[in-house]
Design a protein around this motif. Structure first.
Motif, PDB file in Angstrom:
ATOM      1  N   ALA A 111       0.831  -1.205   0.000  1.00 56.72           N
ATOM      2  CA  ALA A 111       0.000   0.000   0.000  1.00 56.72           C
ATOM      3  C   ALA A 111       0.865   1.253   0.000  1.00 56.72           C
ATOM      4  CB  ALA A 111      -0.933  -0.007   1.203  1.00 56.72           C
ATOM      5  N   CYS A 112       1.923   1.238   0.758  1.00 57.26           N
ATOM      6  CA  CYS A 112       2.818   2.405   0.810  1.00 57.26           C
ATOM      7  C   CYS A 112       3.524   2.623  -0.521  1.00 57.26           C
ATOM      8  CB  CYS A 112       3.828   2.252   1.933  1.00 57.26           C
ATOM      9  SG  CYS A 112       3.104   2.404   3.572  1.00 57.26           S
ATOM     10  N   VAL A 113       3.975   1.557  -1.151  1.00 60.98           N
ATOM     11  CA  VAL A 113       4.627   1.677  -2.456  1.00 60.98           C
ATOM     12  C   VAL A 113       3.639   2.197  -3.495  1.00 60.98           C
ATOM     13  CG1 VAL A 113       5.644   0.357  -4.351  1.00 60.98           C
ATOM     14  CG2 VAL A 113       6.432  -0.007  -2.022  1.00 60.98           C
ATOM     15  N   ALA A 114       2.403   1.714  -3.452  1.00 57.28           N
ATOM     16  CA  ALA A 114       1.391   2.191  -4.392  1.00 57.28           C
ATOM     17  C   ALA A 114       1.119   3.674  -4.198  1.00 57.28           C
ATOM     18  CB  ALA A 114       0.099   1.391  -4.228  1.00 57.28           C
ATOM     19  N   GLN A 115       1.071   4.123  -2.960  1.00 49.64           N
ATOM     20  CA  GLN A 115       0.836   5.541  -2.688  1.00 49.64           C
ATOM     21  C   GLN A 115       2.026   6.392  -3.135  1.00 49.64           C
ATOM     22  OE1 GLN A 115      -2.075   6.641  -1.773  1.00 49.64           O
ATOM     23  NE2 GLN A 115      -1.450   8.758  -1.741  1.00 49.64           N
ATOM     24  N   VAL A 116       3.225   5.899  -2.933  1.00 52.99           N
ATOM     25  CA  VAL A 116       4.412   6.625  -3.402  1.00 52.99           C
ATOM     26  C   VAL A 116       4.407   6.731  -4.924  1.00 52.99           C
ATOM     27  CG1 VAL A 116       6.929   6.468  -3.607  1.00 52.99           C
ATOM     28  CG2 VAL A 116       5.852   6.179  -1.398  1.00 52.99           C
ATOM     29  N   MET A 117       3.978   5.676  -5.602  1.00 54.41           N
ATOM     30  CA  MET A 117       3.896   5.712  -7.066  1.00 54.41           C
ATOM     31  C   MET A 117       2.929   6.790  -7.531  1.00 54.41           C
ATOM     32  SD  MET A 117       3.927   1.650  -7.980  1.00 54.41           S
ATOM     33  CE  MET A 117       3.277   1.891  -9.610  1.00 54.41           C
ATOM     34  N   VAL A 118       1.809   6.931  -6.834  1.00 55.30           N
ATOM     35  CA  VAL A 118       0.821   7.939  -7.204  1.00 55.30           C
ATOM     36  C   VAL A 118       1.412   9.339  -7.053  1.00 55.30           C
ATOM     37  CG1 VAL A 118      -1.372   8.983  -6.503  1.00 55.30           C
ATOM     38  CG2 VAL A 118      -1.187   6.510  -6.686  1.00 55.30           C
ATOM     39  N   VAL A 119       2.041   9.603  -5.938  1.00 55.44           N
ATOM     40  CA  VAL A 119       2.594  10.931  -5.671  1.00 55.44           C
ATOM     41  C   VAL A 119       3.793  11.203  -6.567  1.00 55.44           C
ATOM     42  CG1 VAL A 119       3.703  12.342  -3.909  1.00 55.44           C
ATOM     43  CG2 VAL A 119       1.731  10.939  -3.316  1.00 55.44           C
ATOM     44  N   LEU A 120       4.637  10.226  -6.742  1.00 50.86           N
ATOM     45  CA  LEU A 120       5.839  10.401  -7.552  1.00 50.86           C
ATOM     46  C   LEU A 120       5.510  10.636  -9.017  1.00 50.86           C
ATOM     47  CD1 LEU A 120       8.931  10.370  -7.267  1.00 50.86           C
ATOM     48  CD2 LEU A 120       8.850   7.949  -7.842  1.00 50.86           C
ATOM     49  N   ASP A 121       4.443  10.007  -9.491  1.00 47.60           N
ATOM     50  CA  ASP A 121       4.080  10.147 -10.899  1.00 47.60           C
ATOM     51  C   ASP A 121       3.664  11.568 -11.235  1.00 47.60           C
ATOM     52  OD1 ASP A 121       3.919   8.948 -13.409  1.00 47.60           O
ATOM     53  OD2 ASP A 121       1.757   8.694 -13.227  1.00 47.60           O
ATOM     54  N   VAL A 122       3.125  12.286 -10.271  1.00 45.31           N
ATOM     55  CA  VAL A 122       2.754  13.680 -10.508  1.00 45.31           C
ATOM     56  C   VAL A 122       3.996  14.553 -10.599  1.00 45.31           C
ATOM     57  CG1 VAL A 122       1.588  15.681  -9.511  1.00 45.31           C
ATOM     58  CG2 VAL A 122       0.524  13.447  -9.387  1.00 45.31           C
ATOM     59  N   SER A 123       4.953  14.329  -9.722  1.00 43.81           N
ATOM     60  CA  SER A 123       6.080  15.257  -9.620  1.00 43.81           C
ATOM     61  C   SER A 123       7.264  14.919 -10.515  1.00 43.81           C
ATOM     62  CB  SER A 123       6.545  15.335  -8.165  1.00 43.81           C
ATOM     63  OG  SER A 123       6.947  14.072  -7.712  1.00 43.81           O
ATOM     64  N   VAL A 124       7.498  13.665 -10.809  1.00 47.67           N
ATOM     65  CA  VAL A 124       8.706  13.302 -11.554  1.00 47.67           C
ATOM     66  C   VAL A 124       8.657  13.786 -13.005  1.00 47.67           C
ATOM     67  CG1 VAL A 124       8.040  10.997 -12.389  1.00 47.67           C
ATOM     68  CG2 VAL A 124      10.407  11.459 -11.772  1.00 47.67           C
ATOM     69  N   VAL A 125       7.484  13.916 -13.560  1.00 46.06           N
ATOM     70  CA  VAL A 125       7.395  14.361 -14.946  1.00 46.06           C
ATOM     71  C   VAL A 125       7.825  15.818 -15.097  1.00 46.06           C
ATOM     72  CG1 VAL A 125       4.987  15.143 -14.978  1.00 46.06           C
ATOM     73  CG2 VAL A 125       5.970  14.128 -17.008  1.00 46.06           C
ATOM     74  N   ASN A 126       7.732  16.595 -14.036  1.00 47.90           N
ATOM     75  CA  ASN A 126       8.159  17.997 -14.112  1.00 47.90           C
ATOM     76  C   ASN A 126       9.637  18.130 -14.446  1.00 47.90           C
ATOM     77  OD1 ASN A 126       5.664  19.220 -13.558  1.00 47.90           O
ATOM     78  ND2 ASN A 126       5.916  18.760 -11.397  1.00 47.90           N
ATOM     79  N   VAL A 127      10.439  17.191 -13.992  1.00 44.77           N
ATOM     80  CA  VAL A 127      11.874  17.219 -14.276  1.00 44.77           C
ATOM     81  C   VAL A 127      12.123  16.966 -15.764  1.00 44.77           C
ATOM     82  CG1 VAL A 127      14.062  16.071 -13.773  1.00 44.77           C
ATOM     83  CG2 VAL A 127      12.426  16.482 -11.945  1.00 44.77           C
ATOM     84  N   ALA A 128      11.291  16.143 -16.372  1.00 47.21           N
ATOM     85  CA  ALA A 128      11.506  15.748 -17.760  1.00 47.21           C
ATOM     86  C   ALA A 128      10.829  16.663 -18.779  1.00 47.21           C
ATOM     87  CB  ALA A 128      11.005  14.318 -17.963  1.00 47.21           C
ATOM     88  N   LEU A 129      10.106  17.672 -18.345  1.00 46.82           N
ATOM     89  CA  LEU A 129       9.368  18.519 -19.291  1.00 46.82           C
ATOM     90  C   LEU A 129      10.244  19.161 -20.373  1.00 46.82           C
ATOM     91  CD1 LEU A 129       6.649  20.201 -17.068  1.00 46.82           C
ATOM     92  CD2 LEU A 129       6.351  18.433 -18.797  1.00 46.82           C
ATOM     93  N   PRO A 130      11.429  19.668 -20.073  1.00 43.66           N
ATOM     94  CA  PRO A 130      12.248  20.232 -21.165  1.00 43.66           C
ATOM     95  C   PRO A 130      12.620  19.185 -22.227  1.00 43.66           C
ATOM     96  CG  PRO A 130      13.054  21.012 -19.048  1.00 43.66           C
ATOM     97  CD  PRO A 130      12.034  19.951 -18.758  1.00 43.66           C
ATOM     98  N   SER A 131      12.964  17.996 -21.795  1.00 43.63           N
ATOM     99  CA  SER A 131      13.299  16.938 -22.759  1.00 43.63           C
ATOM    100  C   SER A 131      12.073  16.500 -23.548  1.00 43.63           C
ATOM    101  CB  SER A 131      13.885  15.734 -22.030  1.00 43.63           C
ATOM    102  OG  SER A 131      15.073  16.080 -21.392  1.00 43.63           O
ATOM    103  N   ILE A 132      10.941  16.408 -22.871  1.00 46.70           N
ATOM    104  CA  ILE A 132       9.698  16.023 -23.545  1.00 46.70           C
ATOM    105  C   ILE A 132       9.351  17.051 -24.611  1.00 46.70           C
ATOM    106  CG2 ILE A 132       7.202  15.800 -23.210  1.00 46.70           C
ATOM    107  CD1 ILE A 132       7.834  14.570 -20.458  1.00 46.70           C
ATOM    108  N   SER A 133       9.483  18.316 -24.278  1.00 48.07           N
ATOM    109  CA  SER A 133       9.174  19.385 -25.231  1.00 48.07           C
ATOM    110  C   SER A 133      10.081  19.310 -26.453  1.00 48.07           C
ATOM    111  CB  SER A 133       9.319  20.741 -24.547  1.00 48.07           C
ATOM    112  OG  SER A 133       9.092  21.777 -25.457  1.00 48.07           O
TER     113      SER A 133
END
Length: 121
Positions: free
Chosen positions: A12-34
């Motif tokens: 349950a804790c790993v699943a919750q971390v995945m939910v929260v991490l998925d929101v924030s980790v993409v912000n780091v990759a936005l320049p490369s994605i663009s």
């Protein structure tokens, strides 16, 4: 106390971390994605917003679905949907494909988050 209480709590804790991490980790990759997919500056925010809007919009529905089909089945479904949409997002060739994959990840998060919190409670 159940025999596998520690394993259930860890899952349950790993699943919750995945939910929260998925929101924030993409912000780091936005320049490369663009740069790689050719997003315009105005449409780049949809990479983040597609996940957040679908997640927030379907959060209550995810909890209700878990009540109907069972917590184990809903958690498994959420993990499968998340895995498939992560692969689709990783292989995306157009902005639309990536945004659709992020929306799918939001759906998977909406299935997993209520279950994670219910188990911890």
């Amino acid at each position: 106390m159940p025999r596998h209480a520690g394993l259930v709590l860890a899952t349950a804790c790993v699943a919750q971390v995945m939910v929260v991490l998925d929101v924030s980790v993409v912000n780091v990759a936005l320049p490369s994605i663009s740069a790689d997919l050719g997003f315009s500056p105005g449409s780049l925010s949809w990479v983040v917003n597609a996940y957040t809007l679908v997640f927030g919009g379907l959060l209550l529905l995810g909890g209700r679905l878990a009540d109907f089909v069972g917590h184990r089945a809903a958690m498994f479904l959420g993990l499968v949907v998340f895995g498939v949409t992560s692969v689709v997002g990783g292989l995306a060739q157009t902005p639309g494909q990536l945004i659709a994959a992020r929306a799918g990840q939001g759906l998977a998060g909406a299935l997993r988050a209520p279950l994670s919190l219910a188990v911890i409670w």
